[in-house]
Design a protein around this motif. Structure first.
Motif, short mmCIF file in Angstrom:
data_model
loop_
_atom_site.label_atom_id
_atom_site.label_comp_id
_atom_site.label_asym_id
_atom_site.label_seq_id
_atom_site.Cartn_x
_atom_site.Cartn_y
_atom_site.Cartn_z
N VAL A 1 40.29 41.04 31.29
CA VAL A 1 40.16 40.38 32.58
C VAL A 1 41.32 39.42 32.74
CG1 VAL A 1 38.63 39.11 34.12
CG2 VAL A 1 37.65 40.54 32.32
N HIS A 2 42.18 39.67 33.72
CA HIS A 2 43.44 38.95 33.88
C HIS A 2 43.25 37.56 34.48
CE1 HIS A 2 43.40 39.47 38.25
NE2 HIS A 2 43.06 40.74 38.06
N GLY A 3 44.33 36.79 34.48
CA GLY A 3 44.33 35.46 35.06
C GLY A 3 44.62 35.45 36.55
N LEU A 4 44.58 34.28 37.15
CA LEU A 4 44.82 34.12 38.58
C LEU A 4 46.24 34.60 38.93
CD1 LEU A 4 43.48 32.92 41.17
CD2 LEU A 4 44.82 30.84 40.72
N ILE B 1 38.96 41.03 42.42
CA ILE B 1 39.02 41.12 43.88
C ILE B 1 40.22 40.35 44.42
CG2 ILE B 1 37.51 39.12 44.27
CD1 ILE B 1 36.24 40.86 46.59
N SER B 2 40.92 40.96 45.37
CA SER B 2 42.11 40.41 46.05
C SER B 2 43.35 40.40 45.16
CB SER B 2 41.83 38.98 46.57
OG SER B 2 40.64 38.92 47.31
N HIS B 3 43.30 41.07 44.01
CA HIS B 3 44.42 41.13 43.08
C HIS B 3 44.86 42.57 42.84
CE1 HIS B 3 43.09 37.02 42.26
NE2 HIS B 3 44.19 36.82 41.57
N SER C 1 43.01 33.08 30.73
CA SER C 1 43.08 32.02 31.73
C SER C 1 41.90 32.09 32.70
CB SER C 1 44.43 32.10 32.44
OG SER C 1 44.66 30.95 33.23
N TYR C 2 42.16 32.34 33.99
CA TYR C 2 41.07 32.45 34.97
C TYR C 2 40.09 33.55 34.58
CZ TYR C 2 38.56 33.54 39.25
OH TYR C 2 37.57 33.81 40.16
N GLY C 3 40.58 34.61 33.97
CA GLY C 3 39.68 35.67 33.49
C GLY C 3 38.67 35.14 32.50
N GLY C 4 39.08 34.19 31.67
CA GLY C 4 38.14 33.55 30.75
C GLY C 4 37.10 32.74 31.49
#
Length: 248
Positions: free
Chosen positions: A42-45, A72-74, A115-118
């Motif tokens: 799961v990737h970051g922002l 979503i939106s990425h 990062s954000y995925g975490g």
């Protein structure tokens, strides 16, 4: 760098660079018939599913079928940032886990968030922990909303009285409903108890404060590793990250 890795991955017959589940979630996959473990990235922002190309080959060659999602939106996801919020990100993650469970009935499932995925994984914790064997987090944004407020310097709920959204890098837009969810997400992580999680963090990370991560780990008795001179996303330490996952 990621673009070059994607072009290399396209030549790998074990890779599917983009397929869709539930008519909405775009995935990267790298699979071997003999593998009995699955890891979902799961990737970051501002990232996308292709960021797994840093790690997929070593994970795949060590027994992990490797999947990565566009939040979503990425990436390839076509939704406007009006749809970008924590609830929708968690929904994408849960749907992906359910897809993997159905497709790989006898496989162990692991999560790998950056990062954000975490932040997304931790906020989904109660809903997903029974379906996964272990969770690995790299530079996890355990206080994502607070980080965003600190970096922008002018973000609070009153900001949205005069602004429809907060513009960030890479055309990212944060709307009021998303901000409120992120605010609640910070509080959830502060108050929830976590286990079966392993964290790798850089000591020079200017986005995620290493001291906050250490306090979080100590509070939850989580095993962690600090990378000396490691910055956010830990570029240049790909081997150390893979070794950390393989040996936990």
């Amino acid at each position: 760098m990621i673009e070059e890795l994607v072009e290399i991955a396209k030549e790998d017959k074990r890779v599917n660079i983009d397929f869709t589940i539930n008519n909405r979630i775009h995935l990267f996959s790298a699979t071997e018939p003999k593998n009995k473990k699955v890891i979902i990235y799961v990737h970051g922002l501002g990232g996308n599913k292709n960021w797994i190309t840093r790690f997929y080959k070593d994970l795949l060659n060590n027994g992990y079928d490797t999947y990565s999602i566009d939040l979503i939106s990425h990436g390839e996801d076509g939704n406007d940032f009006k749809k970008f919020n924590l609830s929708n990100c968690i929904s994408y993650l849960k749907d992906t886990i359910n897809y993997i469970k159905e497709k790989n009935k006898d496989s162990e499932i692991y999560l790998f968030g950056s990062s954000y995925g975490g932040f997304v994984i931790l906020n989904a914790y109660k809903e997903i922990i029974d379906d996964v064997d272990k969770i690995y987090l790299m530079c996890p944004a355990i206080n994502f909303c607070e980080i965003m407020e600190r970096k922008t310097g002018n973000l609070n709920i009153e900001y949205f009285d005069d602004n429809e959204y907060l513009p960030l890098y890479n055309n990212i837009k944060i709307y009021k409903d998303a901000y409120l969810e992120f605010k609640s997400g910070d509080e959830y992580i502060k108050n929830e108890k976590f286990n079966n999680i392993f964290i790798i963090q850089g000591d020079l990370d200017k986005t995620v404060d290493v001291n906050n991560v250490i306090k979080f780990c100590d509070k939850n008795k989580i095993e962690y590793k600090i990378i000396h001179e490691g910055k956010h996303e830990l570029y240049g330490f790909d081997n150390e990250i893979v070794d950390f996952i393989l040996n936990k």
